[in-house]
Design a protein around this motif. Sequence first.
Motif, PDB file in Angstrom:
ATOM      1  N   LEU A 162     -36.078  20.983  58.389  1.00 14.38           N
ATOM      2  CA  LEU A 162     -37.174  20.021  58.396  1.00 14.38           C
ATOM      3  C   LEU A 162     -37.480  19.549  56.983  1.00 14.38           C
ATOM      4  O   LEU A 162     -37.745  18.358  56.750  1.00 14.38           O
ATOM      5  CB  LEU A 162     -38.419  20.649  59.008  1.00 14.38           C
ATOM      6  CG  LEU A 162     -39.663  19.757  58.984  1.00 14.38           C
ATOM      7  CD1 LEU A 162     -39.495  18.584  59.927  1.00 14.38           C
ATOM      8  CD2 LEU A 162     -40.908  20.543  59.321  1.00 14.38           C
TER       9      LEU A 162
ATOM     10  N   LEU B 231     -37.843  15.764  55.731  1.00 12.35           N
ATOM     11  CA  LEU B 231     -39.071  15.293  55.106  1.00 12.35           C
ATOM     12  C   LEU B 231     -38.804  14.786  53.693  1.00 12.35           C
ATOM     13  O   LEU B 231     -39.430  13.827  53.230  1.00 12.35           O
ATOM     14  CB  LEU B 231     -40.109  16.405  55.082  1.00 12.35           C
ATOM     15  CG  LEU B 231     -40.550  16.964  56.439  1.00 12.35           C
ATOM     16  CD1 LEU B 231     -41.718  17.922  56.267  1.00 12.35           C
ATOM     17  CD2 LEU B 231     -40.911  15.853  57.401  1.00 12.35           C
TER      18      LEU B 231
ATOM     19  N   THR C 286     -48.572  15.421  55.357  1.00 16.19           N
ATOM     20  CA  THR C 286     -48.744  16.760  55.918  1.00 16.19           C
ATOM     21  C   THR C 286     -50.131  16.895  56.535  1.00 16.19           C
ATOM     22  O   THR C 286     -50.302  17.519  57.590  1.00 16.19           O
ATOM     23  CB  THR C 286     -48.538  17.826  54.831  1.00 16.19           C
ATOM     24  OG1 THR C 286     -47.191  17.756  54.351  1.00 16.19           O
ATOM     25  CG2 THR C 286     -48.780  19.219  55.399  1.00 16.19           C
TER      26      THR C 286
ATOM     27  N   ALA D 262     -49.898  15.233  59.810  1.00 16.76           N
ATOM     28  CA  ALA D 262     -49.103  16.035  60.743  1.00 16.76           C
ATOM     29  C   ALA D 262     -49.906  17.211  61.288  1.00 16.76           C
ATOM     30  O   ALA D 262     -49.865  17.485  62.492  1.00 16.76           O
ATOM     31  CB  ALA D 262     -47.840  16.534  60.054  1.00 16.76           C
TER      32      ALA D 262
ATOM     33  N   PHE E  22     -41.990  10.966  60.140  1.00 17.01           N
ATOM     34  CA  PHE E  22     -42.312  12.154  59.344  1.00 17.01           C
ATOM     35  C   PHE E  22     -43.301  13.027  60.098  1.00 17.01           C
ATOM     36  O   PHE E  22     -43.098  14.240  60.264  1.00 17.01           O
ATOM     37  CB  PHE E  22     -42.901  11.679  58.013  1.00 17.01           C
ATOM     38  CG  PHE E  22     -43.247  12.763  57.018  1.00 17.01           C
ATOM     39  CD1 PHE E  22     -44.209  13.714  57.299  1.00 17.01           C
ATOM     40  CD2 PHE E  22     -42.626  12.802  55.777  1.00 17.01           C
ATOM     41  CE1 PHE E  22     -44.554  14.697  56.382  1.00 17.01           C
ATOM     42  CE2 PHE E  22     -42.945  13.781  54.849  1.00 17.01           C
ATOM     43  CZ  PHE E  22     -43.912  14.726  55.157  1.00 17.01           C
TER      44      PHE E  22
ATOM     45  N   SER F 124     -41.916  14.567  63.421  1.00 10.93           N
ATOM     46  CA  SER F 124     -40.964  15.648  63.140  1.00 10.93           C
ATOM     47  C   SER F 124     -41.693  16.897  62.673  1.00 10.93           C
ATOM     48  O   SER F 124     -41.392  18.012  63.092  1.00 10.93           O
ATOM     49  CB  SER F 124     -39.960  15.207  62.074  1.00 10.93           C
ATOM     50  OG  SER F 124     -39.187  14.126  62.521  1.00 10.93           O
ATOM     51  N   SER F 125     -42.675  16.716  61.801  1.00 13.15           N
ATOM     52  CA  SER F 125     -43.395  17.855  61.249  1.00 13.15           C
ATOM     53  C   SER F 125     -44.225  18.572  62.302  1.00 13.15           C
ATOM     54  O   SER F 125     -44.196  19.804  62.403  1.00 13.15           O
ATOM     55  CB  SER F 125     -44.293  17.387  60.100  1.00 13.15           C
ATOM     56  OG  SER F 125     -44.989  18.489  59.537  1.00 13.15           O
ATOM     57  N   ASP F 126     -44.993  17.804  63.110  1.00 13.21           N
ATOM     58  CA  ASP F 126     -45.846  18.487  64.079  1.00 13.21           C
ATOM     59  C   ASP F 126     -45.020  19.112  65.199  1.00 13.21           C
ATOM     60  O   ASP F 126     -45.339  20.191  65.697  1.00 13.21           O
ATOM     61  CB  ASP F 126     -46.944  17.569  64.623  1.00 13.21           C
ATOM     62  CG  ASP F 126     -46.422  16.311  65.288  1.00 13.21           C
ATOM     63  OD1 ASP F 126     -45.237  16.256  65.630  1.00 13.21           O
ATOM     64  OD2 ASP F 126     -47.222  15.370  65.474  1.00 13.21           O
TER      65      ASP F 126
ATOM     66  N   SER G 168     -43.557  22.325  63.743  1.00 11.41           N
ATOM     67  CA  SER G 168     -44.581  23.350  63.549  1.00 11.41           C
ATOM     68  C   SER G 168     -44.915  24.057  64.861  1.00 11.41           C
ATOM     69  O   SER G 168     -45.048  25.278  64.907  1.00 11.41           O
ATOM     70  CB  SER G 168     -45.848  22.721  62.961  1.00 11.41           C
ATOM     71  OG  SER G 168     -45.583  22.143  61.711  1.00 11.41           O
TER      72      SER G 168
ATOM     73  N   GLY H 203     -47.521  24.252  59.582  1.00 10.96           N
ATOM     74  CA  GLY H 203     -47.530  22.847  59.185  1.00 10.96           C
ATOM     75  C   GLY H 203     -47.681  22.677  57.687  1.00 10.96           C
ATOM     76  O   GLY H 203     -46.973  21.882  57.048  1.00 10.96           O
TER      77      GLY H 203
ATOM     78  N   GLU I  63     -44.461  23.904  55.814  1.00  7.82           N
ATOM     79  CA  GLU I  63     -43.364  22.938  55.827  1.00  7.82           C
ATOM     80  C   GLU I  63     -43.548  21.889  54.736  1.00  7.82           C
ATOM     81  O   GLU I  63     -42.582  21.511  54.051  1.00  7.82           O
ATOM     82  CB  GLU I  63     -43.276  22.274  57.201  1.00  7.82           C
ATOM     83  CG  GLU I  63     -42.748  23.206  58.273  1.00  7.82           C
ATOM     84  CD  GLU I  63     -43.107  22.735  59.670  1.00  7.82           C
ATOM     85  OE1 GLU I  63     -43.669  21.625  59.784  1.00  7.82           O
ATOM     86  OE2 GLU I  63     -42.832  23.469  60.633  1.00  7.82           O
ATOM     87  N   GLY I  64     -44.772  21.407  54.587  1.00  6.45           N
ATOM     88  CA  GLY I  64     -45.033  20.432  53.538  1.00  6.45           C
ATOM     89  C   GLY I  64     -44.794  21.005  52.151  1.00  6.45           C
ATOM     90  O   GLY I  64     -44.204  20.342  51.281  1.00  6.45           O
TER      91      GLY I  64
END
Length: 571
Positions: free
Chosen positions: A231, A235, A267, A270, A455, A458-460, A463, A486, A489-490
């Motif tokens: 991820l 990102l 982020t 997300a 973005f 994909s992130s949420d 997570s 979450g 990841e950021g």
Amino acid sequence: MANPPNGGTESRGGPKGAPAGDGRGAAAVRKLGLHTDPSIFFVSAGLMVAFLLLVLLLPTQINDAFTAGRDWIVTNLGWFFILGVTAWLIFLVWVALSRYGNLRLGGDDSRPEYGNLSWFAMLFAGGIGTVLMFWGVAEPISHFANPPQADVAPHSVEASREAMNFSLYHLSLHTWAIFTLPGLAFGFFIYRYNLPLRVSSVFYPFLKDRIHGPIGKTIDIFAVLGTLFGLAVSLGLGTSQIAAGLEVLTPLPDSVGTRVLVITVLTVVAVSSIVAGLDKGVKRLSNLNILMAVGLMLFVLFFGETVFLFRQIFESTGRYLESIVGLSLWNDSMAGYTKDGGWGWQGGWTVFYWAWTVTWAPFMGVFLARISKGRTIRQFVGGVLLAPSVFTVVWFAVFGWSAMRIDGIGGDGGALTQKVIEEEQVPLAMFEFFSNFPAVTLIQGIAVVVVALFFATSSDSASLVVDMLCSGDEDPGPVRQRLFWGISEGMLAASLIVLGGDTALAALQQVITVIGLPIFILACIMMFSLAKGLKQESHAVYALQFKEMQRRARLADEAERPSEEAVAQKS
């Protein structure tokens, strides 16, 4: 249907809300108000934090280590990546067309929870939406100006056709085979065997109850880390493109600081969707995202050379299908005789793509299984393989051929070649492309928003899945637990951007190739595990069918046999 021992609720560590495991880890989980497996959660989180600290304290040494690791992998194991993904695609087609195709991901009476449109939007937006936005123009132009085959002249008609073939090879059937295989395996073992929602459950035919022990937890930890790094690369690519777009549209420079700022802002967006949950957050963002992306594609189609693009959609499909066998097995083995030697081109493209995509395999596999419960194996494989691949073909035909026509087929290259090849400003390719259309500022602004939404989705999505991988439960965990992943990841994406600096794209390629190797090996074993599970399922089904046939034959025989009373009356 066979149910393994110690599966079901026993393997989940007790009733919902009770943390799995025992000892200090379980006590810490209870104290923090979490619902997760302490071993998987704390070890994964600890290793991620350790990596972040190493990047902060030893950036040069970490970068050198990943560079050396990536060089060794692409030189010695590049062929393994290429052969492996092709084998997965062949296996999936066979499974879908075989007698196993009618089995459902769940009980025999289960039905899908999501309609086809929402299902497709979620799997696409959570899959490679960011990738198509980033590479939709940049990849065809790259191959067009710098053909992979040494005997093809740059910017020629042959180069344009080859550029489209390689772009479709990288981002259609083969990419989605990497997602479909784990998705099918997870859906089969989790919903038909009632096992925990973890990657280790896929290896039940080989490990049996050891999926609940150290071996299984190690597999799950690798899966969580691979998902986080995969991820982070996506990102990073998306952030680079957003920062490039902001430089075009605003006074903000495209710098490391701007990219970190973009990651921070998105982020926050997300994690807001994470709190809302799968049905409200991810579903709504995915639907909005796919509609805006389709709108951009239609804009290019109807404001560009419409007739030419419609013709190329069909012709490119035919050429791709015609060349797919050769592309699937080509590994540039003659590079040492025709070019500079080594794995330069394929290591930077095909091997990077497969290593990167496979790190998404645990995330996309669990996510696809979660949103596909109730579908048959044939529906699942057909939908996940074909629907996004068809969209990808149309997307690249529209954007890729438009870009190559603008750059000059048969000429010496134009502004797009200069940006992508000469200046190495790959994130700017899409925005330079849109400068050739009306309402340029508005369209470039919409493109930035689409990338930002990809973005966020994909992130949420990731997570929520990482949270599931740690808890083994498809129900969302506590908000604080999902927020942790979450935000993590950021932070990981930001650290990779800082690690790479001005050459962030190259750094991302190095990191993901190294991280992708162990995940790729697990996915290869996953294919054999699924084959064994399907065979065992088939034997169980046939046994039940045989018993049912015997019962019916016995009843029929008894119905035809004269009763004792009828025999007495006849005598």
